[in-house]
Design an enzyme around this catalytic site. Structure first.
Site, PDB file in Angstrom:
ATOM      1  N   GLY A  87      59.333 114.816 -28.511  1.00  0.00           N
ATOM      2  CA  GLY A  87      60.491 114.421 -27.694  1.00  0.00           C
ATOM      3  C   GLY A  87      61.601 113.877 -28.567  1.00  0.00           C
ATOM      4  CB  SER A 125      61.851  96.884 -24.802  1.00  0.00           C
ATOM      5  OG  SER A 125      63.106  96.355 -24.427  1.00  0.00           O
ATOM      6  CE  LYS A 159      60.549  98.479 -21.609  1.00  0.00           C
ATOM      7  NZ  LYS A 159      60.906  99.761 -21.154  1.00  0.00           N
ATOM      8  CG  HIS A 165      60.912  93.630 -21.133  1.00  0.00           C
ATOM      9  ND1 HIS A 165      61.811  94.643 -20.884  1.00  0.00           N
ATOM     10  CD2 HIS A 165      61.405  92.953 -22.191  1.00  0.00           C
ATOM     11  CE1 HIS A 165      62.814  94.568 -21.753  1.00  0.00           C
ATOM     12  NE2 HIS A 165      62.584  93.551 -22.559  1.00  0.00           N
ATOM     13  CG  ASN A 166      62.194  97.431 -18.151  1.00  0.00           C
ATOM     14  OD1 ASN A 166      61.760  97.003 -19.219  1.00  0.00           O
ATOM     15  ND2 ASN A 166      62.695  98.637 -18.025  1.00  0.00           N
ATOM     16  CD  GLU A 197      66.597  95.165 -19.506  1.00  0.00           C
ATOM     17  OE1 GLU A 197      65.568  95.273 -20.207  1.00  0.00           O
ATOM     18  OE2 GLU A 197      67.348  96.122 -19.270  1.00  0.00           O
ATOM     19  NE  ARG A 203      70.528  95.817 -11.866  1.00  0.00           N
ATOM     20  CZ  ARG A 203      70.155  96.365 -13.018  1.00  0.00           C
ATOM     21  NH1 ARG A 203      69.954  97.669 -13.108  1.00  0.00           N
ATOM     22  NH2 ARG A 203      69.959  95.621 -14.092  1.00  0.00           N
ATOM     23  CB  SER A 209      39.732  90.380  17.592  1.00  0.00           C
ATOM     24  OG  SER A 209      39.247  90.078  18.878  1.00  0.00           O
ATOM     25  CE1 TYR A 239      50.873  90.682  20.989  1.00  0.00           C
ATOM     26  CE2 TYR A 239      51.074  89.213  19.111  1.00  0.00           C
ATOM     27  CZ  TYR A 239      51.655  90.001  20.081  1.00  0.00           C
ATOM     28  OH  TYR A 239      53.006  90.097  20.141  1.00  0.00           O
TER      29      TYR A 239
HETATM   30  C1  LIG Z   1      59.918 117.489 -24.170  1.00  0.00           C
HETATM   31  C2  LIG Z   1      60.884 117.588 -25.246  1.00  0.00           C
HETATM   32  O1  LIG Z   1      60.498 117.673 -26.371  1.00  0.00           O
HETATM   33  N1  LIG Z   1      62.146 117.647 -24.887  1.00  0.00           N
HETATM   34  C3  LIG Z   1      63.277 117.067 -25.577  1.00  0.00           C
HETATM   35  C4  LIG Z   1      63.861 117.967 -26.642  1.00  0.00           C
HETATM   36  O2  LIG Z   1      65.065 117.441 -27.119  1.00  0.00           O
HETATM   37  C5  LIG Z   1      66.059 117.159 -26.159  1.00  0.00           C
HETATM   38  C6  LIG Z   1      67.257 116.600 -26.850  1.00  0.00           C
HETATM   39  O3  LIG Z   1      67.973 117.622 -27.425  1.00  0.00           O
HETATM   40  C7  LIG Z   1      65.559 116.204 -25.138  1.00  0.00           C
HETATM   41  O4  LIG Z   1      66.533 115.976 -24.144  1.00  0.00           O
HETATM   42  C8  LIG Z   1      64.300 116.736 -24.528  1.00  0.00           C
HETATM   43  O5  LIG Z   1      63.788 115.747 -23.664  1.00  0.00           O
END
Ligand SMILES: CC(=O)N[C@H]1CO[C@H](CO)[C@@H](O)[C@@H]1O
Ligand SMILES: *[C@@H]1O[C@H](CO)[C@@H](O)[C@H](O)[C@H]1NC(C)=O
Ligand SMILES: *[C@@H]1O[C@H](CO)[C@@H](O)[C@H](O)[C@H]1NC(C)=O
Ligand SMILES: *[C@@H]1O[C@H](CO)[C@@H](O)[C@H](O)[C@H]1NC(C)=O
Length: 489
Positions: free
Chosen positions: A17, A136, A190, A193-194, A197, A294, A485, A487
């Site tokens: 990724g 993070s 996490k 944490h968010n 935040e 929000r 029981s 109500y």
């Molecule tokens: C799953 C994966 O590898 N996808 C990524 C490849 O790269 C692009 C950026 O250019 C990402 O947006 C994808 O999520």
């Protein structure tokens, strides 16, 4: 293993990724001496990355899952940084046939902890190790030191500890990364944490709202106040960037922030925290209010229409001692923040019970101390509180924090009251104060709720003078013959 590889097993870890977070995490690992194999489904992305950002660094590429797996040392360590949800399951499905028992898949995305829990169970059955790690700190953190919150199969930890703690942010010389616990514990921490935040951001917005609308300060004056607060107990990343934001000018010299539509977005992790709070029955009121704030902000058009119909108080400006009011607002922000963290740790404690996680609260505070968005000096004090008393029931009853809240409370009360009198909404300041007053009350009016429930629903109630004894009273002396029981309400 079903595949025959002719690749050299040279890489310490792989990452799938190559969006900005993924690229930055790879560069961080490479800078720290690890050899990383980069993979992206769109393989041109891999080539681009190798030819540009990763040029000259210890990064190798792969054009297929098989190639990537073949380039990894054993046990194989593979980080997924892909969109949370089905993409994670898809990649796990593609990886599994290529892996051997003891290999480790790490999900560094923003997955829901329940998914992480499920994936742990599924991969355990296949002899593979799974880690769900909170990451993070945004793009900058990923590049130069994120906060990392790994949980899952504990057998994986010795194999990833060195890499994780080396690339993580450091606070007071210690890495902002430690093993959180089994199953979904890392992603749960996490998530909280968010949520925290969300709360911190809303608290800052309430202070800004009061400074702007009741005191009529300019954005430069407010920036100065935040710089000043950054030197107090509020010293933190979010206070610091707020000062920068308030000072930032658009091309016409006006503060840019005044030109931004006041309608907040959200991606869901604050909401998940609030849902977990409701599911487990923990009063995490401040995070809940920050999510709703929000939601209310996003009703921009409706608010604009309503403003034509609904009037506020006659006097909206503050007329008293301005310096004191500014300091009162700081105290409201600080005390509310203490309440919010106390509530967040209550939610962690409840989940630990539900899932039999052995959470180390001091270590969690340290993980948040640096690298991440909520990083602050204040988390150092929280770490101290939990390190000296691991069984501390609530942060608010720790001596240090109790004293801090006591020092703030007069100003905090004046702020909430002043805001109410001038028609400025301060949902988080106010809910924190309500929580504080509720939590410190030995007697609440819930006796009346119990009486009402018994009156209309015969739900029975417990007598103070006979603990453990549940009784029903025939309140009206007439009419029906209801039983507990028959109500439910
Ligand atoms: C799953 C994966 O590898 N996808 C990524 C490849 O790269 C692009 C950026 O250019 C990402 O947006 C994808 O999520
Ligand atoms: C906030 O405080 C930190 C040190 O605690 C400092 O590094 C930073 O520059 C300060 N930021 C501002 C805007 O004053
Ligand atoms: C409540 O009291 C009235 C009057 O004595 C009686 O008719 C009724 O049955 C009682 N109801 C119950 C649930 O005991
Ligand atoms: C009222 O409830 C009691 C206890 O369940 C039962 O013994 C009695 O017969 C009921 N009376 C009437 C009028 O339904």
């Amino acid at each position: 293993m079903y595949f025959n590889y002719s690749f050299r097993a040279e890489a310490d870890i792989a990452l799938i990724g190559l969006a900005v977070m993924g690229q930055n995490l790879i560069l961080n690992m490479a800078d720290n001496g690890f050899t990383v194999c980069a993979y992206n489904r769109t393989t041109e992305k891999v080539d681009q990355f190798l030819a540009n950002e990763a040029k000259g660094k210890s990064v190798v590429g792969a054009h297929s899952i098989a190639e990537m797996v073949g380039k990894l040392k054993s046990p194989r360590r593979i980080i997924l940084l892909v969109k949370a949800g089905s993409a994670v399951d898809d990649f796990i499905g593609q990886l599994v046939p290529h892996l051997d028992p003891g290999d480790i898949i790490i999900d560094g995305g923003n997955s829901e902890y329940t998914d992480t829990q499920r994936r742990c169970d599924e991969l355990q059955a296949k002899g593979l190790l799974f880690v769900g790690s909170g990451v993070s700190g945004g793009e900058e953190g990923a590049r130069f030191g994120p906060s990392l919150m790994p949980g899952g199969h504990p057998e994986a930890w010795p194999h990833i500890k060195d890499i994780f703690q080396t690339i993580a942010a450091k606070a007071d010389g210690e890495p902002c990364c430690d093993w959180v616990g089994d199953g979904g514990a890392g992603h749960y921490v996490k998530m909280v944490h968010n949520g925290i935040e969300y709360g911190d951001m809303q608290l800052i917005c309430e202070a800004y709202h009061l400074l702007r609308d009741t005191l009529g300060l300019t954005h430069d004056e407010m920036a100065d106040i935040f710089v000043d607060w950054n030197r107090s107990e509020l010293d933190s990343f979010l206070i610091e960037i707020t000062a920068d934001i308030l000072r930032y000018k658009d091309s016409d010299g006006e503060p840019l922030v005044t030109k931004i539509r006041d309608s907040a977005g959200q991606k869901g992790t604050g909401k998940w925290t609030a849902i977990a709070a409701l599911d487990y029955g923990v009063p995490v009121t401040l995070i809940g209010e920050s999510v709703f704030a929000r939601c209310l902000s996003s009703l921009k058009d409706e608010r604009v229409s309503a403003s034509q119909v609904l009037a506020g108080p006659a006097v909206e400006k503050f007329t008293g001692d301005r310096r004191q009011f500014i300091d009162d607002i700081r105290k409201a922000l600080y005390a509310s923040k203490i309440v919010s963290y106390a509530q967040g740790f209550m939610l962690l404690r409840e989940a630990a019970q539900q899932f039999s996680w052995h959470l180390n609260y001091g270590a969690i505070a340290l993980m948040w101390r640096g690298g991440c968005i909520i990083r602050s000096a204040f988390l150092g004090n929280i770490k101290q509180a939990f390190t000296s008393q691991p069984e501390l029931a609530n942060l608010l009853v720790d001596r240090y924090f109790a004293d801090e809240v006591h020092k703030c409370q007069d100003g905090w009360r004046r702020t909430v009251a002043g805001a109410a009198l001038r028609g400025v909404p301060t949902p988080c300041f106010a809910t924190a104060l309500a929580f504080f007053d509720g939590y410190r009350s030995p007697v609440l009016p819930a006796n009346l709720i119990q009486a009402q429930r018994d009156y209309f629903g015969a739900h029975t109630y417990e007598r103070l003078d006979e603990p453990g004894k549940w009784v029903h009273t025939n309140w009206t002396g007439k009419g029906g013959n209801v039983s507990a029981s028959s109500y439910n309400a």
